[in-house]
Design an enzyme around this catalytic site. Structure first.
Site, short mmCIF file in Angstrom:
data_model
loop_
_atom_site.label_atom_id
_atom_site.label_comp_id
_atom_site.label_asym_id
_atom_site.label_seq_id
_atom_site.Cartn_x
_atom_site.Cartn_y
_atom_site.Cartn_z
N ASP A 1 -0.93 -33.89 -18.91
CA ASP A 1 -0.04 -34.54 -19.87
C ASP A 1 -0.09 -33.84 -21.24
OD1 ASP A 1 1.83 -36.40 -20.64
OD2 ASP A 1 0.37 -37.98 -21.08
N ASN B 1 9.55 -39.50 -13.81
CA ASN B 1 9.95 -38.45 -14.77
C ASN B 1 11.43 -38.09 -14.69
OD1 ASN B 1 6.75 -36.73 -14.54
ND2 ASN B 1 7.46 -38.10 -16.15
N ARG C 1 13.98 -38.56 -17.61
CA ARG C 1 14.06 -37.67 -18.78
C ARG C 1 15.44 -37.00 -18.88
NH1 ARG C 1 8.11 -35.11 -19.68
NH2 ARG C 1 6.99 -37.06 -19.34
C1 IPE Z 1 2.29 -38.42 -16.13
O1 IPE Z 1 2.69 -38.11 -17.40
C2 IPE Z 1 3.07 -37.60 -15.13
C3 IPE Z 1 2.70 -36.20 -15.06
C4 IPE Z 1 1.74 -35.63 -15.71
C5 IPE Z 1 3.50 -35.41 -14.16
P1 IPE Z 1 3.83 -38.96 -18.14
O2 IPE Z 1 4.04 -38.33 -19.46
O3 IPE Z 1 5.02 -39.09 -17.27
O4 IPE Z 1 3.14 -40.38 -18.27
P2 IPE Z 1 3.45 -41.58 -19.27
O5 IPE Z 1 4.95 -41.76 -19.28
O6 IPE Z 1 2.93 -41.17 -20.61
O7 IPE Z 1 2.70 -42.74 -18.71
C1 IPE Z 2 3.42 -33.56 -18.97
O1 IPE Z 2 3.76 -33.41 -20.30
C2 IPE Z 2 4.37 -32.85 -18.04
C3 IPE Z 2 5.23 -33.74 -17.25
C4 IPE Z 2 5.16 -35.02 -17.25
C5 IPE Z 2 6.23 -33.11 -16.42
P1 IPE Z 2 4.81 -34.36 -21.01
O2 IPE Z 2 6.17 -33.76 -20.85
O3 IPE Z 2 4.70 -35.75 -20.51
O4 IPE Z 2 4.36 -34.26 -22.51
P2 IPE Z 2 4.27 -35.46 -23.55
O5 IPE Z 2 3.42 -36.53 -22.94
O6 IPE Z 2 5.67 -35.91 -23.79
O7 IPE Z 2 3.64 -34.86 -24.75
MG MG Z 3 3.59 -37.35 -21.09
#
Ligand code: IPE
Ligand code: IPE
Ligand code: MG
EC number: 2.5.1.-
Length: 268
Positions: free
Chosen positions: A47, A95, A98
């Site tokens: 993350d 995800n 997004r």
């Molecule tokens: C968890 O991260 C999913 C992955 C690392 C692929 P997210 O960024 O989606 O999680 P939340 O939304 O902060 O819980």
């Molecule tokens: C994790 O990084 C990657 C995926 C969930 C695909 P994020 O994209 O969730 O990064 P933050 O949490 O928004 O910083």
């Molecule tokens: Mg994240």
């Protein structure tokens, strides 16, 4: 100063990371820890890509691009340390909410990773497996993923399990449906349903449960990852964002794990 970016470069090549020499000794932090205290299976909630990028004044996608380098570093180092399994949360079933541009970029990165890493995956004797639902993943990504999975299937080194379009609740629902269908067709008796039956019907069938769950970027939550499998995993969270996660951070996580007293509900 943030680097100037050309939008033509949006889907540019992921740069190569530096690999540790194959015969280098155990790092100091781990050198006094007996191997049997190491986790055998590490799962990672990768993350903080977006936050890392935004802190540098860069678009979120640059964080994902840098995140691929951390994937490469981490799998190399886990291989070198003799881990049996590494499971990486690449894309959750949530995800997809997004923006489309970010999703498209993530799909592009996945496809590119499968193509560019194939040689290294083979050199490192990794066995790649996908856990998650294939639906909604573009065909060209699945094609390259399947090719890597197929090619690496005869390797006998570390399992690299990639959780893509993965959701722990969905995985349980899918398992329940499969078991219910087996009951309906008479192949499974209700009384004989056990924890093993459930495990065998998850996407992770045949894999061991993670010993250590690492989460980067400081969030103290599971985000629908491996709900069944992490019931007794040790948890280690770092403030470092995924693009910053390096060998030293991995060693800290392993050293922390090695010092834990795992009791599984018992007294020792
Ligand atoms: C968890 O991260 C999913 C992955 C690392 C692929 P997210 O960024 O989606 O999680 P939340 O939304 O902060 O819980
Ligand atoms: C994790 O990084 C990657 C995926 C969930 C695909 P994020 O994209 O969730 O990064 P933050 O949490 O928004 O910083
Ligand atoms: Mg994240």
């Amino acid at each position: 100063m943030p680097k100037e970016r050309n939008t033509d470069d949006l889907f540019g090549k992921v740069s190569d990371g530096e690999l540790p020499p194959a015969d280098s000794p155990l790092p100091t932090l781990l050198s006094d820890i007996p191997r049997e205290r190491f986790p055998r299976h590490i799962a990672v909630i990768m993350d903080g890509n977006g936050r890392w990028a935004q802190r540098q004044g860069l678009p979120r996608i640059d964080g994902h691009r840098r995140g691929v380098e951390s994937v490469r570093r981490t799998s190399e180092e886990c291989t070198r340390l003799g881990m049996e399994q590494l499971t990486l949360y690449c894309l959750s079933s949530e995800n997809w909410k997004r923006p489309q541009q970010e999703i498209d970029f993530l799909m592009h990165l996945l496809e590119q990773y499968m193509i560019e890493e194939r040689t290294t995956i083979m050199e490192n004797n990794l066995r790649v497996r996908m856990i998650g639902r294939r639906e909604d993943i573009p065909d060209q990504v699945l094609k390259e993923l399947d090719k890597t999975v197929e090619l690496s299937s005869t390797n006998d080194g570390m399992w690299l399990n990639l959780a893509i379009n993965y959701g722990g609740r969905r995985e349980l629902v899918d398992a329940i449906q499969k078991i219910a269908a087996d009951v309906a067709s008479g192949q499974q008796s209700v009384e004989a349903i056990s924890e093993q039956t459930v495990s065998e019907n998850l996407y992770t069938a045949g894999l061991d449960d993670p010993d250590l769950l690492v989460r980067t970027a400081g969030e103290m939550r599971i985000s629908n990852f491996l709900l069944w499998q992490i019931s007794y995993a040790e948890i280690w969270v770092t403030e470092a964002c995924w693009p910053e996660f390096d060998e030293a951070a991995l060693h800290q996580a392993i050293a922390s794990f090695a010092g834990r007293n795992r009791k599984f509900g018992g007294l020792n």
